[in-house]
Design a protein around this motif. Structure first.
Motif, short mmCIF file in Angstrom:
data_model
loop_
_atom_site.label_atom_id
_atom_site.label_comp_id
_atom_site.label_asym_id
_atom_site.label_seq_id
_atom_site.Cartn_x
_atom_site.Cartn_y
_atom_site.Cartn_z
N LEU A 24 -1.65 -6.05 -5.73
CA LEU A 24 -0.99 -4.34 -6.04
C LEU A 24 -1.86 -3.17 -5.31
O LEU A 24 -3.01 -2.99 -5.32
CB LEU A 24 -1.13 -3.41 -7.61
N ILE A 25 -0.91 -2.57 -4.02
CA ILE A 25 -1.20 -2.16 -3.00
C ILE A 25 -1.00 -0.31 -3.60
O ILE A 25 -0.24 -0.19 -4.06
CB ILE A 25 -0.89 -2.31 -1.62
N PHE B 229 5.65 -2.40 -5.37
CA PHE B 229 5.91 -2.81 -4.75
C PHE B 229 6.10 -1.16 -3.72
O PHE B 229 6.01 0.26 -3.94
CB PHE B 229 7.94 -2.72 -4.41
N VAL B 230 5.11 -1.25 -2.58
CA VAL B 230 4.73 0.20 -2.23
C VAL B 230 5.59 0.47 -0.62
O VAL B 230 5.57 -0.75 0.45
CB VAL B 230 3.13 0.42 -1.53
N PHE C 112 4.07 -6.69 -1.53
CA PHE C 112 4.32 -5.82 -2.26
C PHE C 112 4.34 -4.21 -1.03
O PHE C 112 3.91 -3.32 -1.71
CB PHE C 112 3.02 -5.74 -2.89
N PHE C 113 4.16 -5.12 -0.31
CA PHE C 113 3.84 -3.62 0.66
C PHE C 113 5.27 -3.43 2.34
O PHE C 113 4.80 -4.70 2.67
CB PHE C 113 1.98 -3.60 1.16
N ALA D 128 7.45 1.54 -8.41
CA ALA D 128 7.38 1.67 -7.04
C ALA D 128 7.27 2.32 -6.72
O ALA D 128 7.18 3.86 -7.52
CB ALA D 128 8.97 1.27 -7.38
N TYR D 129 6.78 2.58 -5.61
CA TYR D 129 5.85 3.91 -4.79
C TYR D 129 6.62 4.02 -3.48
O TYR D 129 7.09 2.79 -3.02
CB TYR D 129 3.97 4.15 -4.63
N SER D 130 7.08 4.85 -2.60
CA SER D 130 7.72 5.42 -1.99
C SER D 130 6.74 6.93 -0.86
O SER D 130 6.80 7.28 -2.14
CB SER D 130 9.11 5.56 -2.09
N ASN D 131 6.42 6.52 0.31
CA ASN D 131 5.87 7.18 1.16
C ASN D 131 6.56 7.95 2.08
O ASN D 131 7.00 6.72 3.10
CB ASN D 131 4.16 7.27 1.10
N LEU D 132 6.74 9.06 2.62
CA LEU D 132 7.67 9.20 3.60
C LEU D 132 7.00 10.56 4.62
O LEU D 132 7.18 11.44 3.69
CB LEU D 132 9.23 9.04 3.35
#
Length: 284
Positions: free
Chosen positions: A118-119, A140-141, A73-74, A194-198
């Motif tokens: 879930l994160i 998914f993170v 998940f991460f 779906a989460y994306s951190n950049l």
């Protein structure tokens, strides 16, 4: 601090350099120069060896040995480098480069997950059978960070017979995918998140003296690419998809009031190149 490194072979009678001899220093993290690096005497007619200082780090999730463990998940990847000069450097061509790359890859999210963790926002929430009911969920993170810096202190002096380059370069890529396919009939629900951190940053700070006989270049540059995609498919009543990109990009060049810069040509630049992509497929 206070050390002297002179790589030039000299004539034992005259003390003058006999060949061009350079200096190279590299690291996968931080470099601090507090003493003196000499590849050139400072006299235009004298031989000059190049001086290259490079700090470089690459963290690519899923590629050994520079990988950080992921779960279903991460995924988290982080890279950083820095170079600090407080002493004196002289050479033919002088290159000081700090670079970092932090990336995650697609393909870590497993489809048709019914239970799990879930994160979101750094907090983990347990998904139980009671909370899910007849739903099928994939979440998914992905998080990636890259940061670089080059700092020239007020007492520092960097001289080049030819070109002189200072550069902080950061590259980041964050990829998140979620795929849920519930193939049963009835009130089955399929949901994909779906989460994306950049986060990408590069900074150059000049407070000392930079002198180039050729071109003087000072640059901070970023390349950032974030991508999220979800697919939710079911023969039941409802298919849900959520995709979110969160991007922070910063580049900066600071020339202090006490700094002295000179060269045949002087170039100062801070650039950002960023892209964000989203993909959705939901079918019920």
């Amino acid at each position: 601090s206070g050390a002297l490194l002179d790589a030039r072979p000299v004539n034992y009678r005259t003390g003058t350099p006999t060949v061009d001899a350079g200096i190279g220093i590299s690291s996968g993290g931080s470099i601090t120069i507090g003493g003196t690096l000499t590849g050139w005497s400072g006299v235009a007619a004298d031989r000059a060896g190049d001086v290259t200082i490079a700090a470089s780090s690459t963290k690519l999730l899923g590629t050994s040995p520079d990988s950080i463990a992921s779960t279903q998940f991460f995924a988290d990847s982080s890279a950083s480098t820095s170079i600090t000069v407080n002493g004196a450097i002289a050479g033919g061509i002088v290159s000081i480069t700090s670079s970092a790359s932090g990336s995650t890859l697609a393909g870590f999210s497993a489809p048709r997950i019914a239970l799990g963790t879930l994160i979101s926002g750094g907090e983990a929430t347990l998904l139980t059978a009671a909370s899910l009911g007849t739903a099928n969920l994939d979440a998914f993170v992905s998080q990636a960070k890259a940061s670089t810096s080059v700092t020239v202190g007020q007492a520092a002096t960097i001289r080049a017979k030819g070109d002189l380059m200072l550069a902080a370069l950061s590259t980041g890529a964050s990829v998140a995918q979620a795929d849920t396919q519930a193939q049963t009939t009835g009130s089955q629900v399929a949901a994909s998140i779906a989460y994306s951190n950049l986060s990408v940053s590069s900074n150059v700070a000049v407070n000392g003296t930079l002198n180039a006989g050729g071109t003087l270049s000072v640059k901070a540059a970023n390349i950032a690419d974030a991508s999220v995609s979800v697919r939710a498919a079911t023969t039941g009543s409802l298919a849900l998809g959520f995709a979110y990109n969160d991007i922070s990009v910063h580049s900066g060049v600071t020339v202090g009031a006490a700094a002295k810069l000179s060269g045949n040509a002087v170039s100062i630049a801070a650039t950002n190149d960023q892209t964000a992509d989203k993909g959705f497929v939901t079918r019920a």
